[in-house]
Design a protein around this motif. Structure first.
Motif, PDB file in Angstrom:
ATOM      1  N   PHE A  32      -9.067 -18.899  26.940  1.00 41.43           N
ATOM      2  CA  PHE A  32      -8.099 -19.863  26.417  1.00 41.43           C
ATOM      3  C   PHE A  32      -8.199 -19.979  24.900  1.00 41.43           C
ATOM      4  N   MET A  33      -9.423 -20.079  24.386  1.00 40.68           N
ATOM      5  CA  MET A  33      -9.591 -20.230  22.943  1.00 40.68           C
ATOM      6  C   MET A  33      -9.236 -18.951  22.198  1.00 40.68           C
ATOM      7  N   ALA A  34      -9.470 -17.794  22.806  1.00 39.81           N
ATOM      8  CA  ALA A  34      -9.074 -16.536  22.167  1.00 39.81           C
ATOM      9  C   ALA A  34      -7.549 -16.450  22.071  1.00 39.81           C
ATOM     10  N   ILE A  35      -6.855 -16.817  23.129  1.00 40.89           N
ATOM     11  CA  ILE A  35      -5.389 -16.818  23.101  1.00 40.89           C
ATOM     12  C   ILE A  35      -4.877 -17.846  22.103  1.00 40.89           C
ATOM     13  N   LEU A  36      -5.500 -19.021  22.085  1.00 43.90           N
ATOM     14  CA  LEU A  36      -5.113 -20.049  21.120  1.00 43.90           C
ATOM     15  C   LEU A  36      -5.321 -19.558  19.687  1.00 43.90           C
ATOM     16  N   GLY A  37      -6.425 -18.850  19.448  1.00 45.64           N
ATOM     17  CA  GLY A  37      -6.681 -18.290  18.124  1.00 45.64           C
ATOM     18  C   GLY A  37      -5.637 -17.265  17.724  1.00 45.64           C
ATOM     19  N   LEU A  38      -5.208 -16.434  18.681  1.00 41.88           N
ATOM     20  CA  LEU A  38      -4.170 -15.449  18.393  1.00 41.88           C
ATOM     21  C   LEU A  38      -2.831 -16.105  18.063  1.00 41.88           C
ATOM     22  N   ILE A  39      -2.563 -17.240  18.685  1.00 47.19           N
ATOM     23  CA  ILE A  39      -1.306 -17.947  18.425  1.00 47.19           C
ATOM     24  C   ILE A  39      -1.371 -18.686  17.092  1.00 47.19           C
ATOM     25  N   VAL A  40      -2.502 -19.347  16.812  1.00 45.42           N
ATOM     26  CA  VAL A  40      -2.614 -20.188  15.620  1.00 45.42           C
ATOM     27  C   VAL A  40      -2.820 -19.347  14.354  1.00 45.42           C
ATOM     28  N   ASN A  41      -3.451 -18.192  14.466  1.00 49.69           N
ATOM     29  CA  ASN A  41      -3.773 -17.377  13.293  1.00 49.69           C
ATOM     30  C   ASN A  41      -2.550 -17.063  12.426  1.00 49.69           C
ATOM     31  N   PRO A  42      -1.444 -16.577  12.969  1.00 51.52           N
ATOM     32  CA  PRO A  42      -0.282 -16.330  12.087  1.00 51.52           C
ATOM     33  C   PRO A  42       0.320 -17.621  11.525  1.00 51.52           C
ATOM     34  N   ILE A  43       0.199 -18.705  12.259  1.00 53.44           N
ATOM     35  CA  ILE A  43       0.770 -19.975  11.796  1.00 53.44           C
ATOM     36  C   ILE A  43       0.041 -20.476  10.556  1.00 53.44           C
ATOM     37  N   ILE A  44      -1.286 -20.359  10.542  1.00 56.32           N
ATOM     38  CA  ILE A  44      -2.064 -20.835   9.389  1.00 56.32           C
ATOM     39  C   ILE A  44      -2.257 -19.736   8.342  1.00 56.32           C
ATOM     40  N   LYS A  45      -1.560 -18.611   8.520  1.00 56.72           N
ATOM     41  CA  LYS A  45      -1.559 -17.490   7.573  1.00 56.72           C
ATOM     42  C   LYS A  45      -2.956 -16.924   7.346  1.00 56.72           C
ATOM     43  N   HIS A  46      -3.702 -16.748   8.439  1.00 54.60           N
ATOM     44  CA  HIS A  46      -5.002 -16.071   8.449  1.00 54.60           C
ATOM     45  C   HIS A  46      -6.057 -16.762   7.591  1.00 54.60           C
ATOM     46  N   LYS A  47      -5.902 -18.030   7.314  1.00 47.41           N
ATOM     47  CA  LYS A  47      -6.870 -18.779   6.522  1.00 47.41           C
ATOM     48  C   LYS A  47      -7.177 -20.091   7.236  1.00 47.41           C
ATOM     49  N   ILE A  48      -8.449 -20.325   7.536  1.00 40.39           N
ATOM     50  CA  ILE A  48      -8.845 -21.554   8.221  1.00 40.39           C
ATOM     51  C   ILE A  48      -8.675 -22.728   7.256  1.00 40.39           C
ATOM     52  N   PRO A  49      -8.048 -23.823   7.714  1.00 41.13           N
ATOM     53  CA  PRO A  49      -7.874 -24.988   6.833  1.00 41.13           C
ATOM     54  C   PRO A  49      -9.220 -25.536   6.363  1.00 41.13           C
ATOM     55  N   HIS A  50      -9.263 -26.004   5.128  1.00 38.63           N
ATOM     56  CA  HIS A  50     -10.509 -26.489   4.523  1.00 38.63           C
ATOM     57  C   HIS A  50     -11.086 -27.694   5.262  1.00 38.63           C
ATOM     58  N   ILE A  51     -10.241 -28.459   5.922  1.00 40.76           N
ATOM     59  CA  ILE A  51     -10.714 -29.641   6.647  1.00 40.76           C
ATOM     60  C   ILE A  51     -11.528 -29.232   7.876  1.00 40.76           C
ATOM     61  N   VAL A  52     -11.134 -28.172   8.532  1.00 42.68           N
ATOM     62  CA  VAL A  52     -11.755 -27.753   9.794  1.00 42.68           C
ATOM     63  C   VAL A  52     -12.890 -26.750   9.570  1.00 42.68           C
ATOM     64  N   GLU A  53     -12.893 -26.045   8.463  1.00 50.01           N
ATOM     65  CA  GLU A  53     -13.848 -24.962   8.233  1.00 50.01           C
ATOM     66  C   GLU A  53     -15.319 -25.391   8.318  1.00 50.01           C
ATOM     67  N   PRO A  54     -15.741 -26.516   7.704  1.00 53.17           N
ATOM     68  CA  PRO A  54     -17.156 -26.897   7.827  1.00 53.17           C
ATOM     69  C   PRO A  54     -17.578 -27.167   9.281  1.00 53.17           C
ATOM     70  N   LEU A  55     -16.712 -27.801  10.048  1.00 53.81           N
ATOM     71  CA  LEU A  55     -17.030 -28.084  11.442  1.00 53.81           C
ATOM     72  C   LEU A  55     -17.176 -26.792  12.243  1.00 53.81           C
ATOM     73  N   LEU A  56     -16.239 -25.868  12.063  1.00 53.14           N
ATOM     74  CA  LEU A  56     -16.302 -24.599  12.778  1.00 53.14           C
ATOM     75  C   LEU A  56     -17.509 -23.769  12.354  1.00 53.14           C
ATOM     76  N   THR A  57     -17.881 -23.849  11.096  1.00 51.76           N
ATOM     77  CA  THR A  57     -19.056 -23.123  10.610  1.00 51.76           C
ATOM     78  C   THR A  57     -20.317 -23.649  11.273  1.00 51.76           C
ATOM     79  N   VAL A  58     -20.462 -24.958  11.351  1.00 48.99           N
ATOM     80  CA  VAL A  58     -21.639 -25.555  11.988  1.00 48.99           C
ATOM     81  C   VAL A  58     -21.685 -25.196  13.466  1.00 48.99           C
ATOM     82  N   LEU A  59     -20.556 -25.277  14.135  1.00 42.79           N
ATOM     83  CA  LEU A  59     -20.521 -24.949  15.562  1.00 42.79           C
ATOM     84  C   LEU A  59     -20.861 -23.485  15.813  1.00 42.79           C
ATOM     85  N   SER A  60     -20.337 -22.597  14.995  1.00 43.36           N
ATOM     86  CA  SER A  60     -20.594 -21.176  15.211  1.00 43.36           C
ATOM     87  C   SER A  60     -22.042 -20.818  14.905  1.00 43.36           C
ATOM     88  N   ARG A  61     -22.645 -21.453  13.949  1.00 39.31           N
ATOM     89  CA  ARG A  61     -24.047 -21.166  13.618  1.00 39.31           C
ATOM     90  C   ARG A  61     -25.002 -21.725  14.663  1.00 39.31           C
TER      91      ARG A  61
END
Length: 173
Positions: free
Chosen positions: A19-48
């Motif tokens: 589900f998250m992979a499909i969601l990522g494929l859908i959202v990626n072109p919408i945000i123009k391949h750049k993670i928003p600055h508001i969400v990036e720190p949270l995603l970085t912590v979660l991925s690490r």
């Protein structure tokens, strides 16, 4: 027939990773391949944090398991790890060589084949109640065995790129 197909399809689509992979494929072109600055720190912590949590869970699931496994039950993990670490790298090398005969990627295919299985496999086995003890044992054995195999393989691959005069010098160090 259609009812079973729908159940399988729904199970695949509602799987969090799919589900998250499909969601990522859908959202990626919408945000123009750049993670928003508001969400990036949270995603970085979660991925690490995932690697540490996955390995901790693997270690916790192995507490006391080796004592409970009789000698015959260890044959399956040993066989699986042997196939994964000894046969799969050769198959991966041959497949890459067949797909790219003019390239130099066959050594990469071999080295990639020696990488141990991901600890995320244990999460799947636990979620679907599929031989969790067997998979945990196999993952630990695979991780322990893969380190020397990766080191030796990388060293041997580096020797193939050296000139003949430097090989003797490299072997003595």
């Amino acid at each position: 027939g259609w009812k079973i197909a729908w159940i399988v399809f729904r199970g695949v689509i509602t799987n969090p990773i799919v589900f998250m992979a499909i969601l990522g494929l859908i959202v990626n072109p919408i945000i123009k391949h750049k993670i928003p600055h508001i969400v990036e720190p949270l995603l970085t912590v979660l991925s690490r944090s995932f690697d540490g949590v996955a390995l901790f869970y693997l270690g916790m699931s192995m507490v006391g398991k080796f004592k409970r496994l009789p000698g015959f039950a260890l044959l399956v993990p040993i066989f699986l790890v042997s196939v994964k670490e000894l046969i799969f790298p050769i198959l991966a090398q041959q497949m890459v060589e067949a797909l790219d005969p003019n390239g130099n990627l066959s050594n990469f295919g071999f080295l990639y084949g020696t990488i141990p299985s991901a600890p995320a496999l244990l999460f799947y086995s636990n979620k679907y109640s599929l031989a969790t003890d067997l998979i945990a044992t196999s993952l630990v054995l695979c991780t322990l065995l893969s380190a020397p195999i990766i080191f030796i393989s990388a060293h041997m691959i580096s020797l193939t790129s050296l000139q003949q005069a430097k090989i003797e010098d490299q072997l003595t160090t």
